[in-house]
Design a protein around this motif. Structure first.
Motif, PDB file in Angstrom:
ATOM      1  N   SER A   1       0.857  -1.240  -0.094  1.00  0.00           N
ATOM      2  CA  SER A   1      -0.115  -0.207  -0.165  1.00  0.00           C
ATOM      3  C   SER A   1       0.791   1.177   0.096  1.00  0.00           C
ATOM      4  N   ASN A   2       2.082   1.379   0.401  1.00  0.00           N
ATOM      5  CA  ASN A   2       2.909   2.311   0.451  1.00  0.00           C
ATOM      6  C   ASN A   2       4.566   2.073   0.268  1.00  0.00           C
ATOM      7  N   VAL A   3       4.834   1.905  -0.947  1.00  0.00           N
ATOM      8  CA  VAL A   3       6.082   1.570  -1.292  1.00  0.00           C
ATOM      9  C   VAL A   3       6.929   2.980  -1.718  1.00  0.00           C
ATOM     10  N   THR A   4       8.010   3.268  -1.279  1.00  0.00           N
ATOM     11  CA  THR A   4       8.781   4.413  -1.576  1.00  0.00           C
ATOM     12  C   THR A   4      10.230   4.008  -1.736  1.00  0.00           C
ATOM     13  N   GLU A   5      11.171   4.842  -2.300  1.00  0.00           N
ATOM     14  CA  GLU A   5      12.361   4.802  -2.437  1.00  0.00           C
ATOM     15  C   GLU A   5      13.185   4.169  -1.078  1.00  0.00           C
ATOM     16  N   GLU A   6      12.822   4.723   0.003  1.00  0.00           N
ATOM     17  CA  GLU A   6      13.421   4.288   1.177  1.00  0.00           C
ATOM     18  C   GLU A   6      12.970   3.074   1.677  1.00  0.00           C
ATOM     19  N   THR A   7      11.810   2.699   1.368  1.00  0.00           N
ATOM     20  CA  THR A   7      11.341   1.117   1.748  1.00  0.00           C
ATOM     21  C   THR A   7      11.933   0.219   0.804  1.00  0.00           C
ATOM     22  N   LEU A   8      12.310   0.550  -0.450  1.00  0.00           N
ATOM     23  CA  LEU A   8      12.987  -0.363  -1.084  1.00  0.00           C
ATOM     24  C   LEU A   8      14.546  -0.742  -0.693  1.00  0.00           C
TER      25      LEU A   8
ATOM     26  N   LYS B   1       9.899  -5.870 -16.087  1.00  0.00           N
ATOM     27  CA  LYS B   1      10.013  -7.256 -16.119  1.00  0.00           C
ATOM     28  C   LYS B   1       9.451  -8.071 -14.907  1.00  0.00           C
ATOM     29  N   GLY B   2       8.805  -9.002 -15.133  1.00  0.00           N
ATOM     30  CA  GLY B   2       8.192  -9.777 -14.354  1.00  0.00           C
ATOM     31  C   GLY B   2       6.598  -9.243 -13.847  1.00  0.00           C
ATOM     32  N   ALA B   3       5.707  -9.862 -13.169  1.00  0.00           N
ATOM     33  CA  ALA B   3       4.316  -9.803 -12.849  1.00  0.00           C
ATOM     34  C   ALA B   3       4.267  -8.581 -11.770  1.00  0.00           C
ATOM     35  N   ALA B   4       3.377  -7.744 -11.916  1.00  0.00           N
ATOM     36  CA  ALA B   4       2.876  -6.617 -10.703  1.00  0.00           C
ATOM     37  C   ALA B   4       2.244  -7.364  -9.894  1.00  0.00           C
ATOM     38  N   PRO B   5       2.576  -6.947  -8.456  1.00  0.00           N
ATOM     39  CA  PRO B   5       1.614  -7.316  -7.641  1.00  0.00           C
ATOM     40  C   PRO B   5       0.276  -6.402  -7.302  1.00  0.00           C
ATOM     41  N   LYS B   6      -0.473  -7.113  -6.779  1.00  0.00           N
ATOM     42  CA  LYS B   6      -1.752  -6.338  -6.850  1.00  0.00           C
ATOM     43  C   LYS B   6      -2.024  -5.378  -5.807  1.00  0.00           C
ATOM     44  N   ASN B   7      -2.706  -3.997  -6.304  1.00  0.00           N
ATOM     45  CA  ASN B   7      -2.745  -3.029  -5.563  1.00  0.00           C
ATOM     46  C   ASN B   7      -1.612  -2.156  -4.930  1.00  0.00           C
ATOM     47  N   LEU B   8      -0.587  -2.308  -5.782  1.00  0.00           N
ATOM     48  CA  LEU B   8       0.620  -1.484  -5.479  1.00  0.00           C
ATOM     49  C   LEU B   8       0.594  -0.225  -5.480  1.00  0.00           C
TER      50      LEU B   8
END
Length: 159
Positions: free
Chosen positions: A93-100, A118-125
């Motif tokens: 629900s909340n992915v940022t550069e810091e969390t990566l 590349k690859g399949a996207a996760p749901k509700n990203l």
């Protein structure tokens, strides 16, 4: 067993060759340097010198250049983001550069993070990155998610 009884395994160590210590040592007189000449002298540095012939680094053509204002982006593929979400390392629900970076998907941010398809996207990203390819944005939106691009970077390859 005591510390003073310890010794290395038989044959694992070897005495260094002490050069210039008499003819009987096997490396006396010239000390393994042969007889006279430039390489027998001290202070010789002839890396890349080919005896008057044009050196190879001068014979070969030089190609390309590095632009001065070039940005170096870190990049991450959708498939790796999906695996991290499945493993519970990322909250979709909340992915940022810091969390990566915190999850170990990206080592360091450099001039920003670019999302690739590349690859399949996760749901509700819901992801916020500096840049993303058109294909990656489409894949995330198709899976019910949202991509927020913060940088003024455009994908010229897809055009």
């Amino acid at each position: 067993m005591k510390l003073n009884e310890l010794s290395p395994a038989e044959g694992s160590t070897k005495q260094r060759m002490r050069i210039g210590r008499g003819v009987g040592s096997g490396k006396g007189k010239t000390g393994g340097r042969g007889v006279k000449g430039q390489k027998a002298r001290s202070g010789v540095a002839i890396n890349g010198f080919e005896g008057g012939q044009m050196p190879i680094y001068m014979r070969l053509p030089k190609r390309g250049f590095t632009p001065r204002g070039q940005k170096t982006m870190s990049w991450v593929n959708l498939g790796r983001v999906a695996k991290a979400v499945e493993a519970g390392k990322l909250n979709p629900s909340n992915v940022t550069e810091e969390t990566l970076v915190a999850s170990g998907l990206v080592r360091n941010v450099r001039d920003g993070v670019r999302l690739l398809a590349k690859g399949a996207a996760p749901k509700n990203l819901n992801i916020t990155v500096t840049g993303a390819s058109k294909a990656a944005i489409e894949a995330v939106e198709k899976a019910g998610g949202k991509v927020t691009v913060t940088g003024a970077e455009k994908d010229t390859a897809a055009e």
